[in-house]
Design a protein around this motif. Structure first.
Motif, PDB file in Angstrom:
ATOM      1  N   LEU A   1       0.215  34.080-106.621  1.00 53.71           N
ATOM      2  CA  LEU A   1      -0.514  35.742-107.036  1.00 53.71           C
ATOM      3  C   LEU A   1       1.274  35.989-106.588  1.00 53.71           C
ATOM      4  O   LEU A   1       1.827  36.635-107.313  1.00 53.71           O
ATOM      5  CB  LEU A   1      -1.186  36.028-105.537  1.00 53.71           C
ATOM      6  CG  LEU A   1      -2.546  35.905-105.259  1.00 53.71           C
ATOM      7  CD1 LEU A   1      -3.400  36.033-103.827  1.00 53.71           C
ATOM      8  CD2 LEU A   1      -2.873  37.264-106.484  1.00 53.71           C
ATOM      9  N   GLU A   2       1.972  34.961-105.829  1.00 54.48           N
ATOM     10  CA  GLU A   2       3.344  35.092-105.961  1.00 54.48           C
ATOM     11  C   GLU A   2       4.665  35.046-107.077  1.00 54.48           C
ATOM     12  O   GLU A   2       4.836  35.989-107.493  1.00 54.48           O
ATOM     13  CB  GLU A   2       3.526  34.098-104.424  1.00 54.48           C
ATOM     14  CG  GLU A   2       5.330  34.707-104.229  1.00 54.48           C
ATOM     15  CD  GLU A   2       6.638  34.841-104.880  1.00 54.48           C
ATOM     16  OE1 GLU A   2       7.784  35.268-104.906  1.00 54.48           O
ATOM     17  OE2 GLU A   2       6.209  33.403-105.859  1.00 54.48           O
ATOM     18  N   GLU A   3       3.671  33.791-107.509  1.00 56.80           N
ATOM     19  CA  GLU A   3       4.293  33.993-109.130  1.00 56.80           C
ATOM     20  C   GLU A   3       4.200  34.831-109.826  1.00 56.80           C
ATOM     21  O   GLU A   3       4.983  35.247-110.609  1.00 56.80           O
ATOM     22  CB  GLU A   3       4.174  32.298-109.883  1.00 56.80           C
ATOM     23  CG  GLU A   3       5.159  31.946-111.266  1.00 56.80           C
ATOM     24  CD  GLU A   3       7.023  31.899-110.000  1.00 56.80           C
ATOM     25  OE1 GLU A   3       7.488  31.918-111.729  1.00 56.80           O
ATOM     26  OE2 GLU A   3       6.983  31.660-109.018  1.00 56.80           O
ATOM     27  N   ALA A   4       3.018  35.391-110.073  1.00 57.16           N
ATOM     28  CA  ALA A   4       1.954  36.180-111.044  1.00 57.16           C
ATOM     29  C   ALA A   4       3.023  37.682-111.043  1.00 57.16           C
ATOM     30  O   ALA A   4       3.838  38.241-111.709  1.00 57.16           O
ATOM     31  CB  ALA A   4       1.115  36.094-111.112  1.00 57.16           C
ATOM     32  N   PHE A   5       2.959  38.378-109.788  1.00 55.28           N
ATOM     33  CA  PHE A   5       3.368  39.329-108.852  1.00 55.28           C
ATOM     34  C   PHE A   5       4.647  39.466-108.571  1.00 55.28           C
ATOM     35  O   PHE A   5       5.420  40.337-108.688  1.00 55.28           O
ATOM     36  CB  PHE A   5       2.620  39.593-108.323  1.00 55.28           C
ATOM     37  CG  PHE A   5       1.110  40.331-108.705  1.00 55.28           C
ATOM     38  CD1 PHE A   5       0.480  41.139-110.145  1.00 55.28           C
ATOM     39  CD2 PHE A   5       0.062  38.793-108.999  1.00 55.28           C
ATOM     40  CE1 PHE A   5      -0.509  41.259-110.652  1.00 55.28           C
ATOM     41  CE2 PHE A   5      -1.583  39.364-109.175  1.00 55.28           C
ATOM     42  CZ  PHE A   5      -1.691  40.509-110.415  1.00 55.28           C
TER      43      PHE A   5
ATOM     44  N   LYS B   1      -2.133  48.631-110.491  1.00 58.81           N
ATOM     45  CA  LYS B   1      -3.242  48.776-109.280  1.00 58.81           C
ATOM     46  C   LYS B   1      -4.224  48.076-109.643  1.00 58.81           C
ATOM     47  O   LYS B   1      -4.402  47.144-110.722  1.00 58.81           O
ATOM     48  CB  LYS B   1      -4.221  49.731-110.633  1.00 58.81           C
ATOM     49  CG  LYS B   1      -3.645  51.405-110.380  1.00 58.81           C
ATOM     50  CD  LYS B   1      -3.004  51.849-109.324  1.00 58.81           C
ATOM     51  CE  LYS B   1      -2.040  53.854-109.259  1.00 58.81           C
ATOM     52  NZ  LYS B   1      -0.521  53.709-108.965  1.00 58.81           N
ATOM     53  N   ILE B   2      -3.901  47.005-107.940  1.00 57.81           N
ATOM     54  CA  ILE B   2      -4.982  45.737-108.433  1.00 57.81           C
ATOM     55  C   ILE B   2      -6.576  46.170-107.950  1.00 57.81           C
ATOM     56  O   ILE B   2      -6.327  47.364-106.966  1.00 57.81           O
ATOM     57  CB  ILE B   2      -4.479  44.907-107.118  1.00 57.81           C
ATOM     58  CG1 ILE B   2      -3.069  44.601-107.244  1.00 57.81           C
ATOM     59  CG2 ILE B   2      -5.631  43.436-106.994  1.00 57.81           C
ATOM     60  CD1 ILE B   2      -2.389  43.968-108.582  1.00 57.81           C
ATOM     61  N   GLU B   3      -7.184  45.995-108.530  1.00 54.33           N
ATOM     62  CA  GLU B   3      -9.479  46.275-108.350  1.00 54.33           C
ATOM     63  C   GLU B   3      -9.336  44.850-107.898  1.00 54.33           C
ATOM     64  O   GLU B   3      -9.361  42.929-108.355  1.00 54.33           O
ATOM     65  CB  GLU B   3      -9.501  46.107-109.391  1.00 54.33           C
ATOM     66  CG  GLU B   3      -9.438  47.607-110.275  1.00 54.33           C
ATOM     67  CD  GLU B   3     -10.003  47.173-111.509  1.00 54.33           C
ATOM     68  OE1 GLU B   3     -10.316  49.255-111.637  1.00 54.33           O
ATOM     69  OE2 GLU B   3     -10.938  46.766-111.915  1.00 54.33           O
ATOM     70  N   SER B   4     -10.289  44.573-106.365  1.00 53.35           N
ATOM     71  CA  SER B   4     -10.822  42.920-105.631  1.00 53.35           C
ATOM     72  C   SER B   4     -11.678  43.888-104.901  1.00 53.35           C
ATOM     73  O   SER B   4     -11.446  44.786-104.253  1.00 53.35           O
ATOM     74  CB  SER B   4      -9.807  42.751-105.082  1.00 53.35           C
ATOM     75  OG  SER B   4     -10.131  41.954-104.460  1.00 53.35           O
ATOM     76  N   THR B   5     -12.745  43.216-104.403  1.00 52.11           N
ATOM     77  CA  THR B   5     -13.694  42.982-104.304  1.00 52.11           C
ATOM     78  C   THR B   5     -12.841  42.291-102.492  1.00 52.11           C
ATOM     79  O   THR B   5     -13.457  42.532-101.638  1.00 52.11           O
ATOM     80  CB  THR B   5     -15.030  42.337-104.109  1.00 52.11           C
ATOM     81  OG1 THR B   5     -14.506  40.675-104.636  1.00 52.11           O
ATOM     82  CG2 THR B   5     -15.789  43.296-105.483  1.00 52.11           C
ATOM     83  N   ASP B   6     -11.843  41.379-102.400  1.00 54.78           N
ATOM     84  CA  ASP B   6     -11.024  40.674-101.534  1.00 54.78           C
ATOM     85  C   ASP B   6      -9.916  42.028-101.232  1.00 54.78           C
ATOM     86  O   ASP B   6      -9.234  41.597-102.109  1.00 54.78           O
ATOM     87  CB  ASP B   6     -11.088  39.067-101.430  1.00 54.78           C
ATOM     88  CG  ASP B   6     -10.850  39.077-100.606  1.00 54.78           C
ATOM     89  OD1 ASP B   6      -9.681  39.856 -99.974  1.00 54.78           O
ATOM     90  OD2 ASP B   6     -10.485  37.850 -99.847  1.00 54.78           O
TER      91      ASP B   6
ATOM     92  N   TYR C   1      -7.227  39.827-101.076  1.00 55.69           N
ATOM     93  CA  TYR C   1      -5.378  39.336-102.324  1.00 55.69           C
ATOM     94  C   TYR C   1      -4.357  41.116-102.622  1.00 55.69           C
ATOM     95  O   TYR C   1      -3.346  41.266-102.788  1.00 55.69           O
ATOM     96  CB  TYR C   1      -6.453  39.455-102.961  1.00 55.69           C
ATOM     97  CG  TYR C   1      -6.696  37.887-103.731  1.00 55.69           C
ATOM     98  CD1 TYR C   1      -6.645  37.204-102.801  1.00 55.69           C
ATOM     99  CD2 TYR C   1      -8.616  37.828-103.422  1.00 55.69           C
ATOM    100  CE1 TYR C   1      -6.712  35.818-102.870  1.00 55.69           C
ATOM    101  CE2 TYR C   1      -8.753  36.822-103.681  1.00 55.69           C
ATOM    102  CZ  TYR C   1      -8.279  36.138-103.248  1.00 55.69           C
ATOM    103  OH  TYR C   1      -8.805  33.957-103.034  1.00 55.69           O
ATOM    104  N   VAL C   2      -4.950  42.127-102.648  1.00 57.45           N
ATOM    105  CA  VAL C   2      -4.464  43.468-102.611  1.00 57.45           C
ATOM    106  C   VAL C   2      -2.483  43.443-102.170  1.00 57.45           C
ATOM    107  O   VAL C   2      -2.108  43.886-102.079  1.00 57.45           O
ATOM    108  CB  VAL C   2      -5.584  44.642-102.880  1.00 57.45           C
ATOM    109  CG1 VAL C   2      -4.262  46.160-102.716  1.00 57.45           C
ATOM    110  CG2 VAL C   2      -6.305  44.638-103.472  1.00 57.45           C
ATOM    111  N   ILE C   3      -3.032  42.756-100.126  1.00 54.70           N
ATOM    112  CA  ILE C   3      -2.170  43.337 -99.497  1.00 54.70           C
ATOM    113  C   ILE C   3      -1.108  42.317-100.023  1.00 54.70           C
ATOM    114  O   ILE C   3      -0.403  42.310 -99.451  1.00 54.70           O
ATOM    115  CB  ILE C   3      -2.897  43.256 -97.814  1.00 54.70           C
ATOM    116  CG1 ILE C   3      -3.815  44.144 -97.506  1.00 54.70           C
ATOM    117  CG2 ILE C   3      -1.981  43.077 -96.930  1.00 54.70           C
ATOM    118  CD1 ILE C   3      -4.659  44.034 -96.815  1.00 54.70           C
ATOM    119  N   GLU C   4      -2.041  40.954 -99.846  1.00 57.98           N
ATOM    120  CA  GLU C   4      -1.003  39.665-100.493  1.00 57.98           C
ATOM    121  C   GLU C   4      -0.134  40.078-101.314  1.00 57.98           C
ATOM    122  O   GLU C   4       1.375  39.795-101.430  1.00 57.98           O
ATOM    123  CB  GLU C   4      -1.841  38.554-100.316  1.00 57.98           C
ATOM    124  CG  GLU C   4      -0.842  37.378-100.290  1.00 57.98           C
ATOM    125  CD  GLU C   4      -2.073  36.034-100.364  1.00 57.98           C
ATOM    126  OE1 GLU C   4      -1.520  35.233-101.149  1.00 57.98           O
ATOM    127  OE2 GLU C   4      -3.038  36.025-100.596  1.00 57.98           O
TER     128      GLU C   4
END
Length: 103
Positions: free
Chosen positions: A62-66, A84-89, A92-95
């Motif tokens: 996640l860090e490398e990608a975003f 825009k991040i879509e996630s049921t968790d 991950y959006v916060i991170e």
């Protein structure tokens, strides 16, 4: 708008930071999917769906990608506005937002 569903458009088993960590690394995802989506001037929004991956996401991916978008030269505010991040968790959006802010 571009919509990227990681489990379908990239891999159901994303892992690692660099290609040396494996075929489905955060660097490869960023370089092959995210950067082209952000470079397309017609895209007002880049939607990334994180659901349906087998093992979840490691922080290195996640860090490398975003966060890596900022290091690649993209404006932080533009990324935050377009992405825009879509996630049921929602963790991950916060991170992801933290990685963008800290990059």
């Amino acid at each position: 708008m571009t919509k990227i569903i990681i489990s379908q458009d990239f891999s159901s088993k994303p892992f690692g930071r660099y290609p040396s960590d494996g075929k489905w690394s955060g660097e490869r995802f960023r370089d092959e999917l995210l950067i082209p989506a952000f470079e397309d001037i017609q895209n007002k929004e880049v939607v990334v769906n994180l659901d349906n991956v087998v093992r979840g996401f490691g922080s290195s991916f996640l860090e490398e990608a975003f966060g890596g978008l900022i290091r690649a030269g993209f404006d932080k505010e533009e990324v935050k506005q377009k992405l825009k991040i879509e996630s049921t968790d929602q963790d991950y959006v916060i991170e992801i937002n933290q990685y963008i802010d800290e990059a």
